[in-house]
Scaffold this motif. Structure first.
Motif, PDB file in Angstrom:
ATOM      1  N   LYS A  80      38.141  80.477  91.934  1.00  0.00           N
ATOM      2  CA  LYS A  80      37.367  79.545  91.776  1.00  0.00           C
ATOM      3  C   LYS A  80      36.097  80.022  91.020  1.00  0.00           C
ATOM      4  CE  LYS A  80      34.820  75.328  92.818  1.00  0.00           C
ATOM      5  NZ  LYS A  80      34.517  74.259  93.883  1.00  0.00           N
ATOM      6  N   GLU A 140      46.162  76.272  91.626  1.00  0.00           N
ATOM      7  CA  GLU A 140      47.345  75.073  91.440  1.00  0.00           C
ATOM      8  C   GLU A 140      48.624  75.150  92.390  1.00  0.00           C
ATOM      9  OE1 GLU A 140      46.501  72.997  89.277  1.00  0.00           O
ATOM     10  OE2 GLU A 140      45.109  73.608  87.885  1.00  0.00           O
ATOM     11  N   ARG A 149      45.870  71.278  82.865  1.00  0.00           N
ATOM     12  CA  ARG A 149      44.265  71.212  83.271  1.00  0.00           C
ATOM     13  C   ARG A 149      43.523  72.382  82.195  1.00  0.00           C
ATOM     14  NH1 ARG A 149      43.759  70.336  89.735  1.00  0.00           N
ATOM     15  NH2 ARG A 149      45.289  68.689  89.501  1.00  0.00           N
ATOM     16  N   THR A 184      29.753  72.724  86.851  1.00  0.00           N
ATOM     17  CA  THR A 184      30.039  72.971  88.430  1.00  0.00           C
ATOM     18  C   THR A 184      30.954  71.415  88.796  1.00  0.00           C
ATOM     19  OG1 THR A 184      28.378  74.320  88.797  1.00  0.00           O
ATOM     20  CG2 THR A 184      29.142  73.242  90.655  1.00  0.00           C
ATOM     21  N   ALA A 185      30.472  70.342  88.150  1.00  0.00           N
ATOM     22  CA  ALA A 185      31.042  69.219  88.705  1.00  0.00           C
ATOM     23  C   ALA A 185      32.397  69.182  87.939  1.00  0.00           C
ATOM     24  CB  ALA A 185      30.206  68.193  88.350  1.00  0.00           C
ATOM     25  N   GLN A 186      32.603  69.588  86.838  1.00  0.00           N
ATOM     26  CA  GLN A 186      33.870  69.097  86.275  1.00  0.00           C
ATOM     27  C   GLN A 186      34.828  70.157  86.902  1.00  0.00           C
ATOM     28  OE1 GLN A 186      34.914  67.381  83.974  1.00  0.00           O
ATOM     29  NE2 GLN A 186      36.755  68.246  83.524  1.00  0.00           N
ATOM     30  N   ASP A 188      35.069  71.108  89.894  1.00  0.00           N
ATOM     31  CA  ASP A 188      35.259  70.897  91.372  1.00  0.00           C
ATOM     32  C   ASP A 188      36.097  69.440  91.122  1.00  0.00           C
ATOM     33  OD1 ASP A 188      33.696  72.597  92.766  1.00  0.00           O
ATOM     34  OD2 ASP A 188      32.208  71.122  92.814  1.00  0.00           O
ATOM     35  N   SER A 189      35.870  68.677  90.192  1.00  0.00           N
ATOM     36  CA  SER A 189      36.792  67.389  89.890  1.00  0.00           C
ATOM     37  C   SER A 189      38.160  67.895  89.505  1.00  0.00           C
ATOM     38  CB  SER A 189      36.139  66.503  88.885  1.00  0.00           C
ATOM     39  OG  SER A 189      37.060  65.605  88.427  1.00  0.00           O
ATOM     40  N   LEU A 191      39.663  70.493  90.192  1.00  0.00           N
ATOM     41  CA  LEU A 191      40.444  71.101  91.329  1.00  0.00           C
ATOM     42  C   LEU A 191      40.624  70.046  92.486  1.00  0.00           C
ATOM     43  CD1 LEU A 191      38.935  74.809  90.928  1.00  0.00           C
ATOM     44  CD2 LEU A 191      41.142  73.827  90.046  1.00  0.00           C
ATOM     45  N   ALA A 192      40.145  69.149  92.375  1.00  0.00           N
ATOM     46  CA  ALA A 192      40.254  68.242  93.637  1.00  0.00           C
ATOM     47  C   ALA A 192      41.559  67.709  93.740  1.00  0.00           C
ATOM     48  CB  ALA A 192      39.196  66.936  93.354  1.00  0.00           C
TER      49      ALA A 192
END
Length: 192
Positions: A80, A140, A149, A184-186, A188-189, A191-192
């Motif tokens: 990551k 993944e 992705r 950072t948010a993208q 995290d989203s 890979l959630a």
């Protein structure tokens, strides 16, 4: 003694300067030679025509960005962190990367009507997609996901990069900070 590779790199840097400040149309052999402090004849000793110079300028922008991204991927330990570092290197978050983005934007506009530029852009995007897929693969569960992705991430990076590049100079620090938060948010989203 003149090093031909150094001279070519200096001409490419001069072309980037012209393109970033004045646009692709201004990047004539005469204008680039003037910025490089040489005659047009000296420039044509290294580049046969404007198209050859412009293709090399586009290629060099991609190579510089790619090398920087690979160095970033080697520095970080977790998958990551490697992905995040590469995405940050892909964005116009400092002067050099902002110049690269201005060059890319100029070329993207011209590529629609120029088969050579379009092919060069396709080739470089294929390399970019391959790198992102490799960075996503360890994160993944299914191999197919990394391809999808990677495409989503490419679209996100392009959109964010354009936004930061086109920001008014006074807003650049704010847009740059916002871009860091959004990356950072993208990720995290994604890979959630």
């Amino acid at each position: 003694m003149v090093d031909p590779e150094e001279k070519r790199a200096a001409f490419v840097a001069a072309s980037w300067s012209v393109i970033a400040q004045e646009g692709l149309g201004a990047a004539t052999l005469r204008r680039v030679a003037s910025v490089a402090g040489v005659t047009t004849g000296a420039l044509t000793h290294y580049f046969s025509d404007r198209d050859a110079l412009l293709i090399e300028a586009l290629r060099a922008a991609h190579v510089a960005a790619g090398a920087r991204m690979l160095r970033a991927a080697e520095r970080d330990q977790s998958p990551k962190d490697r992905l995040t570092a590469v995405v940050f290197e892909a964005l116009p978050l400092d002067h050099d990367r902002l110049t690269e983005w201005k060059v890319w934007l100029a070329f993207w506009g011209a590529a629609a009507g120029d088969a050579r530029l379009l092919e060069e852009n396709r080739r470089r995007y294929a390399e970019w997609r391959k790198l992102l897929r490799a960075l996503l693969a360890p994160l993944e569960k299914e191999p197919k996901q990394s391809s999808e992705r990677a495409d989503h991430l490419m679209v996100f990076i392009d959109g964010l990069g354009i936004r930061v590049t086109l920001a008014e100079p006074a807003r650049f620090p704010r847009e740059r900070a916002r871009a860091v938060t959004m990356v950072t948010a993208q990720i995290d989203s994604l890979l959630a």
